[in-house]
Design a protein around this motif. Sequence first.
Motif, PDB file in Angstrom:
ATOM      1  N   UNK A  37      46.650  32.165  45.085  1.00 28.01           N
ATOM      2  CA  UNK A  37      48.014  31.677  45.032  1.00 28.01           C
ATOM      3  C   UNK A  37      48.415  30.955  46.306  1.00 28.01           C
ATOM      4  N   UNK A  38      49.556  30.306  46.259  1.00 32.17           N
ATOM      5  CA  UNK A  38      50.093  29.637  47.447  1.00 32.17           C
ATOM      6  C   UNK A  38      50.653  30.693  48.409  1.00 32.17           C
ATOM      7  N   UNK A  39      50.487  30.498  49.716  1.00 35.87           N
ATOM      8  CA  UNK A  39      51.007  31.481  50.686  1.00 35.87           C
ATOM      9  C   UNK A  39      52.515  31.703  50.586  1.00 35.87           C
ATOM     10  N   UNK A  40      53.260  30.734  50.068  1.00 36.07           N
ATOM     11  CA  UNK A  40      54.711  30.901  49.949  1.00 36.07           C
ATOM     12  C   UNK A  40      55.105  31.763  48.759  1.00 36.07           C
ATOM     13  N   UNK A  41      54.173  31.998  47.844  1.00 36.14           N
ATOM     14  CA  UNK A  41      54.456  32.792  46.661  1.00 36.14           C
ATOM     15  C   UNK A  41      53.655  34.087  46.702  1.00 36.14           C
ATOM     16  N   UNK A  42      54.062  35.024  45.876  1.00 37.85           N
ATOM     17  CA  UNK A  42      53.343  36.289  45.776  1.00 37.85           C
ATOM     18  C   UNK A  42      52.872  36.473  44.338  1.00 37.85           C
ATOM     19  N   UNK A  43      51.608  36.854  44.156  1.00 39.54           N
ATOM     20  CA  UNK A  43      51.079  37.076  42.821  1.00 39.54           C
ATOM     21  C   UNK A  43      50.584  38.509  42.706  1.00 39.54           C
ATOM     22  N   UNK A  44      50.877  39.146  41.577  1.00 39.65           N
ATOM     23  CA  UNK A  44      50.469  40.524  41.339  1.00 39.65           C
ATOM     24  C   UNK A  44      50.024  40.672  39.888  1.00 39.65           C
ATOM     25  N   UNK A  45      49.143  41.644  39.644  1.00 31.99           N
ATOM     26  CA  UNK A  45      48.698  41.920  38.286  1.00 31.99           C
ATOM     27  C   UNK A  45      48.080  43.300  38.209  1.00 31.99           C
ATOM     28  N   UNK A  46      48.411  44.022  37.162  1.00 29.32           N
ATOM     29  CA  UNK A  46      47.796  45.331  36.938  1.00 29.32           C
ATOM     30  C   UNK A  46      46.426  45.192  36.298  1.00 29.32           C
ATOM     31  N   UNK A  47      46.074  43.993  35.856  1.00 28.67           N
ATOM     32  CA  UNK A  47      44.793  43.775  35.189  1.00 28.67           C
ATOM     33  C   UNK A  47      43.702  43.317  36.147  1.00 28.67           C
ATOM     34  N   UNK A  48      44.061  43.009  37.383  1.00 27.01           N
ATOM     35  CA  UNK A  48      43.083  42.523  38.354  1.00 27.01           C
ATOM     36  C   UNK A  48      42.224  43.677  38.871  1.00 27.01           C
ATOM     37  N   UNK A  49      40.938  43.410  39.093  1.00 28.65           N
ATOM     38  CA  UNK A  49      40.064  44.436  39.664  1.00 28.65           C
ATOM     39  C   UNK A  49      40.208  44.473  41.178  1.00 28.65           C
ATOM     40  N   UNK A  50      40.666  43.367  41.767  1.00 29.91           N
ATOM     41  CA  UNK A  50      40.994  43.313  43.189  1.00 29.91           C
ATOM     42  C   UNK A  50      42.269  42.502  43.340  1.00 29.91           C
ATOM     43  N   UNK A  60      45.251  41.011  46.343  1.00 24.47           N
ATOM     44  CA  UNK A  60      45.924  40.834  47.617  1.00 24.47           C
ATOM     45  C   UNK A  60      47.211  40.069  47.336  1.00 24.47           C
ATOM     46  N   UNK A  61      48.003  39.830  48.380  1.00 30.34           N
ATOM     47  CA  UNK A  61      49.271  39.138  48.193  1.00 30.34           C
ATOM     48  C   UNK A  61      49.086  37.762  47.557  1.00 30.34           C
ATOM     49  N   UNK A  62      48.023  37.056  47.959  1.00 33.42           N
ATOM     50  CA  UNK A  62      47.841  35.690  47.470  1.00 33.42           C
ATOM     51  C   UNK A  62      46.539  35.500  46.696  1.00 33.42           C
ATOM     52  N   UNK A  63      45.831  36.597  46.352  1.00 36.73           N
ATOM     53  CA  UNK A  63      44.557  36.477  45.644  1.00 36.73           C
ATOM     54  C   UNK A  63      44.426  37.587  44.605  1.00 36.73           C
ATOM     55  N   UNK A  64      44.025  37.196  43.389  1.00 36.44           N
ATOM     56  CA  UNK A  64      43.728  38.152  42.329  1.00 36.44           C
ATOM     57  C   UNK A  64      42.326  37.868  41.807  1.00 36.44           C
ATOM     58  N   UNK A  65      41.568  38.931  41.557  1.00 37.21           N
ATOM     59  CA  UNK A  65      40.237  38.782  40.986  1.00 37.21           C
ATOM     60  C   UNK A  65      40.191  39.534  39.657  1.00 37.21           C
ATOM     61  N   UNK A  66      39.803  38.818  38.604  1.00 33.69           N
ATOM     62  CA  UNK A  66      39.653  39.401  37.270  1.00 33.69           C
ATOM     63  C   UNK A  66      38.178  39.330  36.875  1.00 33.69           C
ATOM     64  N   UNK A  67      37.733  40.299  36.080  1.00 32.89           N
ATOM     65  CA  UNK A  67      36.366  40.273  35.575  1.00 32.89           C
ATOM     66  C   UNK A  67      36.358  40.577  34.080  1.00 32.89           C
ATOM     67  N   UNK A  68      35.531  39.830  33.352  1.00 27.45           N
ATOM     68  CA  UNK A  68      35.341  40.041  31.916  1.00 27.45           C
ATOM     69  C   UNK A  68      33.852  40.244  31.693  1.00 27.45           C
ATOM     70  N   UNK A  69      33.471  41.377  31.127  1.00 28.24           N
ATOM     71  CA  UNK A  69      32.064  41.665  30.886  1.00 28.24           C
ATOM     72  C   UNK A  69      31.752  41.580  29.398  1.00 28.24           C
TER      73      UNK A  69
END
Length: 635
Positions: free
Chosen positions: A330-343, A345-354
């Motif tokens: 994400x952009x540093x000025x915005x905040x991104x969150x998700x309960x579905x992410x495996x990892x 941070x304030x500006x980074x989400x990591x998702x995995x599909x197996x």
Amino acid sequence: MIGTQNSYRYMLHSDSLETYDFGPTPDLGTLSSIDEFNKDFFAYSYTRGLVVTYKGEVSIHKFADYAGGYILDYYNEYDYWSKTLDNGISMLTVSGGDENRSEELHFSFYNGEVKFEGKTSINNSFLYKQHNGDKFYYYTTYVKPGESYVTMVKNEQDTTKVRLPEEFKASVVLADSGYLYLAADYPYIWRMNRNQYFMKGILFYDTNRNGIKDPGEEGINKYAMEIKPAGIKVFADRNGFFSFAAEPGEQYILEIPADSLFDYVSKEFPYTLSGSEINMIGFTVRNFKPEVKTNFYLPWPRCSTTEVARLKVENPGILSIEKVRLTLVGDPLAEITSTEAVEAKTDTLIFEIEDFESFNDKTLSYDITFPDFNSVNAILTFKLFAEIFSSGSVVNTSIDSLSTMVRCAVDPNDKAVTPIGLWDDHFTLFNTTLDYLIRFENTGNDTAYTVAIHDTLDVNLDASTLEVKGSSHDVITEVDKEGKVIFHFENIMLPDSTTNKEKAQGFVRFTIKPKKNISEMTVVRNKAGIVFDKNPPVITNEVFNTFVSQYPVVSSVESPKERMQLIYPNPASTLINIKGAEGTYVDIYDFTGKHVSQSKELTINTSDWKNGLYIFRIFDSNGKAISIEKVLVVK
């Protein structure tokens, strides 16, 4: 009843009116109802036949004459229905049958003439007849929960089948010259556009090469279709279905894209499309490489709001994928969150599909919190990295990005472009692919049945390079030879925003390249018109890009001899110095055009900056731009 006339039905619960003397009549059974279409025009419906009177003239119709003698004594007062169409033609339909067979008989009445229009084997069908003799039958089919269809048949041969929205179980009750009316979820009536003349077809993976779409063979939407000689370009929807408005009598020839990987085609190409059937065209693909398609978009960037965003990932290929890793930065000025992410941070989400099966898709949700009014007009950039794994190693990757501008008041029907471009002129380098995002919302007070987005491409854009990147709902895209694009969202059933804010929204996203050899400083503009049903179009904002061979770096100093670099050292490491008088200040951008900071200091500490190219726009104390310079930071 519908249309320009009133029609009345009298339901009878006695035999009192059977004493009317129509003259010698066959045995028609019991009188069930009387339909009054106007003061001179009546239809008397019996269990075995029909008597019509018009200005004193009587005509008698025995059902057995039309039903082949099969159906007798079945019709009753609940199996008749009549209507007056909006073109003045009156219709009457009767139903009958037993455990072995059922059918409906259709009669039309116009200016005293009674015509038998035909019979159908499906109950609850509706017949609409035009004065030129064309007949349109409509009926619905309920397959299972979440899967219903409405079928439209023109003159008993040209069939269009449209899937209704999920959990929509309905039956056709009325039709007029423009719409069908569907009964569902009592007491509601739904409306949809009725059939036009369409060329239709399905592209599918014909894995056994038999030319038939067998169970388990999925649709193809990877390639655009070139339709000659009309010069039309059509994209199929996610199920491989395509259609486009056609002119009766015209020939439409389909050609295979030059860059396709097809090694088998079930039809001989070039292929002339048939207007009397759904054109089924099967393919197989050589050297197939696993890939994913990311349907990625940004919601409206309103100041200080948190919006729900969705990322849809599709496996469009014939191979299953071991694992997909998606990294959303994400952009540093915005905040991104998700309960579905495996990892996260304030500006980074990591998702995995197996174990991502072929032709499957998965929708991932996340929240974006946009900055407050202090960042109004700031450009936000989001990037999505996709990695495909096989045997534990990465075998394919892709990168996607979108930019948007923070706004505190926003029209929900808008257009955005990535890259936005640098500075007020939105400078963009030649050969850069433009990524357009059109967002729409039904802000009316009722459901929108169809949405059509009309986009006339700038003359400096190459229409042959257009590619649909994603959409909120199934969409069929049509591009004509003049560069006019129409995105058809048929039967979208978009609720109004006061009823359901989230489901009232939608989007479509496409990429396109500028034409080659355009001139320096060419400005490419774009906007769209969004049509909800048959309402006037909602015109979006206009976006533009100014194409250049390189970003401007020339100082505004008048004499060439006096021009000099105002920033040193270059490259820089930990400090940057600026030559300037008191009051000089700079705006600093990274190379994507994102505004990094503004500084009034003549010495800037860059020790915590990332390596890369930065652009400095230098202003004097009066706010006049005096130079634009590129600086490389390397540590």
